[in-house]
Design a protein around this motif. Structure first.
Motif, PDB file in Angstrom:
ATOM      1  N   MET A   1       0.841  -1.173   0.000  1.00 57.66           N
ATOM      2  CA  MET A   1       0.000   0.000   0.000  1.00 57.66           C
ATOM      3  C   MET A   1       0.885   1.234   0.000  1.00 57.66           C
ATOM      4  O   MET A   1       1.822   1.319   0.776  1.00 57.66           O
ATOM      5  CB  MET A   1      -0.869   0.049   1.252  1.00 57.66           C
ATOM      6  N   ARG A   2       0.525   2.151  -0.875  1.00 61.71           N
ATOM      7  CA  ARG A   2       1.304   3.378  -0.932  1.00 61.71           C
ATOM      8  C   ARG A   2       0.441   4.508  -1.470  1.00 61.71           C
ATOM      9  O   ARG A   2      -0.355   4.314  -2.376  1.00 61.71           O
ATOM     10  CB  ARG A   2       2.525   3.169  -1.828  1.00 61.71           C
ATOM     11  N   TYR A  16       0.650   4.618 -11.160  1.00 62.86           N
ATOM     12  CA  TYR A  16      -0.193   4.910 -10.005  1.00 62.86           C
ATOM     13  C   TYR A  16      -1.629   5.108 -10.468  1.00 62.86           C
ATOM     14  O   TYR A  16      -1.893   5.308 -11.652  1.00 62.86           O
ATOM     15  CB  TYR A  16       0.310   6.142  -9.250  1.00 62.86           C
ATOM     16  N   THR A  79      -5.646  -2.965  -4.883  1.00 63.80           N
ATOM     17  CA  THR A  79      -5.123  -4.054  -4.064  1.00 63.80           C
ATOM     18  C   THR A  79      -4.135  -3.473  -3.058  1.00 63.80           C
ATOM     19  O   THR A  79      -3.833  -2.276  -3.098  1.00 63.80           O
ATOM     20  CB  THR A  79      -4.401  -5.101  -4.929  1.00 63.80           C
ATOM     21  N   ASP A  80      -3.612  -4.320  -2.204  1.00 65.24           N
ATOM     22  CA  ASP A  80      -2.607  -3.850  -1.251  1.00 65.24           C
ATOM     23  C   ASP A  80      -1.308  -3.458  -1.944  1.00 65.24           C
ATOM     24  O   ASP A  80      -0.456  -2.805  -1.344  1.00 65.24           O
ATOM     25  CB  ASP A  80      -2.335  -4.914  -0.182  1.00 65.24           C
ATOM     26  N   ASP A  81      -1.137  -3.832  -3.215  1.00 64.67           N
ATOM     27  CA  ASP A  81       0.051  -3.452  -3.984  1.00 64.67           C
ATOM     28  C   ASP A  81      -0.140  -2.156  -4.770  1.00 64.67           C
ATOM     29  O   ASP A  81       0.803  -1.676  -5.403  1.00 64.67           O
ATOM     30  CB  ASP A  81       0.434  -4.565  -4.964  1.00 64.67           C
ATOM     31  N   SER A  82      -1.337  -1.610  -4.743  1.00 69.26           N
ATOM     32  CA  SER A  82      -1.620  -0.397  -5.517  1.00 69.26           C
ATOM     33  C   SER A  82      -0.884   0.815  -4.966  1.00 69.26           C
ATOM     34  O   SER A  82      -0.609   0.913  -3.768  1.00 69.26           O
ATOM     35  CB  SER A  82      -3.124  -0.097  -5.502  1.00 69.26           C
ATOM     36  N   SER A  92       3.357   4.959   3.117  1.00 69.85           N
ATOM     37  CA  SER A  92       3.505   3.611   2.587  1.00 69.85           C
ATOM     38  C   SER A  92       3.499   2.602   3.716  1.00 69.85           C
ATOM     39  O   SER A  92       3.698   2.943   4.885  1.00 69.85           O
ATOM     40  CB  SER A  92       4.791   3.484   1.765  1.00 69.85           C
TER      41      SER A  92
END
Length: 140
Positions: A1-2, A16, A79-82, A92
């Motif tokens: 997450m960021r 992004y 998602t948690d990677d977005s 982050s």
């Protein structure tokens, strides 16, 4: 997450999802269905930010409750990677969901997690105020 601040995009970020309002000018950006419709007036006081975040949380909850197709579609892509982009702050990892919230993108991450958790977006059993207001804070 960021979450990244578009005022100063970090060099390591190449992709992004912009979650702000439509921007015109020399670097135009299309508005997101997840954009915060509530504007913070000059002077970002902690109370002002908290009020705007609370209004956004309630607005987003209402959109989910009524099954807004655009909002649901946008949330399902997160998602948690977005990496979400706005104009508020850089956060982050675990700081993204740490309170107090500084940016509506934090609410978006929490709402996306909540949606993936399998709880239906139309929640009839929640009491009107307190539970609804803290809904997306509880998904940490």
């Amino acid at each position: 997450m960021r979450i990244i601040d578009l005022h100063d995009v970090p060099a390591d970020v190449t992709e992004y999802k912009y979650v702000g309002r439509r921007m015109a000018g020399s670097h135009p950006l299309n508005g997101s269905p997840l954009a915060n419709p509530f504007k913070l007036m000059r002077g970002k006081s902690p109370d002002g930010i908290a009020k705007i975040i609370q209004q956004y949380r309630e607005w987003l909850y209402a959109k989910l409750r009524w099954g807004d197709a655009e909002v649901l579609k946008a949330l399902r892509t997160i998602t948690d990677d977005s990496v979400l982009a706005c104009w508020c702050c850089d956060l982050s990892g675990p700081d993204v969901l740490a309170g107090p919230y500084q940016c509506h993108a934090q609410v978006i991450f929490a709402a996306a997690r909540w949606l993936r958790s399998g709880v239906p977006p139309v929640v009839e059993l929640l009491p009107a105020c307190e539970s609804r207001a803290s809904l997306f804070e509880e998904v940490r």
